[in-house]
Design an enzyme around this catalytic site. Structure first.
Site, mmCIF file in Angstrom:
data_model
loop_
_atom_site.group_PDB
_atom_site.id
_atom_site.type_symbol
_atom_site.label_atom_id
_atom_site.label_comp_id
_atom_site.label_asym_id
_atom_site.label_seq_id
_atom_site.Cartn_x
_atom_site.Cartn_y
_atom_site.Cartn_z
ATOM 1 N N CYS A 34 30.068 47.778 38.999
ATOM 2 C CA CYS A 34 30.022 47.630 37.550
ATOM 3 C C CYS A 34 29.674 48.987 36.941
ATOM 4 C CB CYS A 34 28.976 46.590 37.160
ATOM 5 S SG CYS A 34 28.707 46.483 35.374
ATOM 6 N N ASP A 41 30.716 44.341 42.111
ATOM 7 C CA ASP A 41 31.594 43.285 41.614
ATOM 8 C C ASP A 41 32.526 42.910 42.763
ATOM 9 O OD1 ASP A 41 30.827 42.852 38.954
ATOM 10 O OD2 ASP A 41 31.962 44.589 38.262
ATOM 11 N N GLU A 57 52.678 49.381 53.409
ATOM 12 C CA GLU A 57 52.192 49.138 54.769
ATOM 13 C C GLU A 57 50.795 48.533 54.679
ATOM 14 O OE1 GLU A 57 50.272 49.416 58.331
ATOM 15 O OE2 GLU A 57 49.689 50.845 56.771
ATOM 16 N N HIS A 75 36.931 45.966 34.980
ATOM 17 C CA HIS A 75 37.928 45.153 35.677
ATOM 18 C C HIS A 75 39.347 45.490 35.227
ATOM 19 C CE1 HIS A 75 34.593 41.855 36.033
ATOM 20 N NE2 HIS A 75 34.375 42.870 36.854
#
Length: 118
Positions: A34, A41, A57, A75
Site C-alpha cells: 500500500c 496488499d 512464458e 491498485h
C-alpha cells in the site's frame, strides 16, 4: 533462467497465429505494498488474452509478478502497469487483466484493464 524476481517478460512464438484462441491464467499470489501505509496488499490476477505472434512464458511471468512484492502503488496504477508491460511484450490481439484485491478497510477492490489490438 533465474529464480529471482525480475521485470523481464519472456515470450515464445504463437504455435497457431492463424487462429483466434483465448489463453486464461489465474495468478493467486500477487502481493504489493500500500503506498499510504506500506502494508502488504494481496490480490488474485486473472489474465485473458488472444495472442498475435507471441505468448508470454509462464516462469518469466511468475518472476515478473514476484517483482511487485516490495513495490508500493495504488491498485489502479499497478493493474494498468502490469497490463502495459504484458502488452508491450506480447502485442496481443486482445488482452484483459482483472485484479481482485483482498479486503482493505472493509472494501473489496476489483480493477479491470483491457487492451484491444489489431
Amino acid at each position: 533462467m533465474s529464480t529471482e524476481p525480475s521485470k523481464t517478460l519472456e515470450t515464445f512464438e504463437n504455435p497457431n497465429p492463424e487462429r483466434d484462441y483465448t489463453i486464461r491464467m489465474e495468478i493467486p499470489e500477487f502481493t504489493c505494498l500500500c503506498p499510504k501505509t506500506g502494508q502488504p496488499d494481496f490480490a488474485t490476477l486473472n489474465l485473458e488474452y488472444i495472442p498475435e505472434r507471441h505468448c508470454v512464458e509462464l516462469k518469466s511471468l511468475k518472476l515478473y509478478i514476484w517483482s511487485y512484492r516490495d513495490v508500493g502503488g495504488f491498485h489502479e496504477a499497478l493493474t494498468n502497469q502490469i497490463l502495459g508491460d504484458l502488452v508491450a511484450a506480447t502485442q496481443p490481439r486482445y488482452m484483459k487483466l482483472t485484479a481482485h484485491f483482498n479486503v482493505r478497510g472493509g472494501i473489496w477492490t476489483t480493477v479491470e484493464a483491457e487492451h484491444h489490438g489489431r
